[in-house]
Design an enzyme around this catalytic site. Structure first.
Site, PDB file in Angstrom:
ATOM      1  N   ASP A  11      -4.594  -5.207   1.822  1.00 26.19           N
ATOM      2  CA  ASP A  11      -5.386  -4.096   1.333  1.00 26.19           C
ATOM      3  C   ASP A  11      -4.744  -3.648   0.020  1.00 26.19           C
ATOM      4  O   ASP A  11      -3.631  -4.082  -0.317  1.00 26.19           O
ATOM      5  CB  ASP A  11      -5.359  -2.976   2.368  1.00 26.19           C
ATOM      6  CG  ASP A  11      -6.174  -1.775   1.956  1.00 26.19           C
ATOM      7  OD1 ASP A  11      -7.247  -1.955   1.364  1.00 26.19           O
ATOM      8  OD2 ASP A  11      -5.726  -0.643   2.217  1.00 26.19           O
ATOM      9  N   ASP A  13      -5.163   0.083  -1.673  1.00 27.20           N
ATOM     10  CA  ASP A  13      -4.739   1.483  -1.648  1.00 27.20           C
ATOM     11  C   ASP A  13      -3.919   1.778  -0.402  1.00 27.20           C
ATOM     12  O   ASP A  13      -4.360   1.542   0.720  1.00 27.20           O
ATOM     13  CB  ASP A  13      -5.962   2.400  -1.699  1.00 27.20           C
ATOM     14  CG  ASP A  13      -6.764   2.204  -2.977  1.00 27.20           C
ATOM     15  OD1 ASP A  13      -6.204   2.432  -4.052  1.00 27.20           O
ATOM     16  OD2 ASP A  13      -7.942   1.803  -2.883  1.00 27.20           O
TER      17      ASP A  13
END
Length: 257
Positions: A11, A13
């Site tokens: 991922d 963020d």
């Protein structure tokens, strides 16, 4: 314990970059413009596609317009975005076709935040707006594995949000939960479901440039059957030893001799 893998799926963020402050600023500004409770939105926004979150708060006919406005606000606010400590070193040591990004954000937003944090862009990036289903659906991670040419079951997913952890589990990957955005208690599902899934949470003694006990990855090598090997050398720390904001790092990869 050893986890054999062919690729790492990240991922963005809260995993590679710490953009929490920017995310919450833009959602609060959007909430003010659309007359919604910002705290209610922030409680459910992390790790999910903007349009899926917005659909919970506005009428169906307004979702596209409201999402476009949020996208505009997010691209305009890159202040304070930094790499999660250890991320630059880990990415610098990975072969280009051995990692990918799977993010709920757009390609433009994810690329802007990675650049703002001084991180490289991957050859493979899968973005939420381009998918039929967002996290917690596994489509994003399954797509990344397919584009890399690897079995999803031989991937390790790095995630910071419950929706992402659930997506990684559903894809059949091993899941490493990173407590940058959420506390370990919110990511406990990374332990469940059996199979090859495990949870690692950051401890207070993670040192840059060396293996922190919480991560459990000894190295990323190409020493078996042309693939990679992620070796776990310690048991996960308990959640009481975790911090809500911490770093992660990795030893540099070894090559076959």
């Amino acid at each position: 314990m050893e986890i054999r893998c062919d690729a790492l799926l990240f991922d963005v963020d809260g995993t590679l970059v710490d953009s929490t402050a920017a995310i919450e600023r833009t959602w609060r500004r959007w909430a003010a413009e659309w007359s919604h409770d910002p705290d209610a939105i922030i409680a459910v926004c992390h790790g999910r596609r903007s349009k899926d979150v917005i659909a919970q708060f506005v009428a169906a006919e307004d979702v596209a317009r409201a999402t476009a406005r949020l996208d505009e606000l997010e691209l305009a606010d890159l202040a304070g975005i930094v790499a999660v400590p250890g991320a630059p070193e880990l990415l610098a040591g990975l072969p280009a076709r051995a990692w990918a990004v799977v993010t709920s954000g757009s390609h433009a937003l994810a690329s802007s935040r990675l650049r703002a944090a001084g991180l490289p862009l991957p050859e493979v990036m899968v973005n939420g707006p381009d998918l039929r289903h967002g996290k917690p659906h596994p489509e994003g991670f399954l797509t990344a594995a397919r584009l890399l040419g690897v079995d999803p079951g031989r991937c390790v997913v790095f995630e910071d949000a419950p929706a992402g952890v659930a997506a990684g589990k559903a894809a059949g990957a091993a899941v490493v939960a990173v407590t940058v955005t959420n506390p370990a208690s919110a990511l406990a599902q990374a332990d469940g479901g059996g199979g090859r899934r495990r949870r690692w949470v950051p401890g207070q003694r993670a040192l840059p440039g060396r293996l922190p006990g919480w991560l459990g990855l000894r190295g990323f090598t190409d020493e078996h059957e042309g693939g990679q090997r992620c070796r776990s050398t310690s048991r996960p720390r308990s959640s009481s030893a975790a911090t809500s904001r911490s770093s992660w790092s990795s030893m540099p990869p070894r090559t076959r001799t």
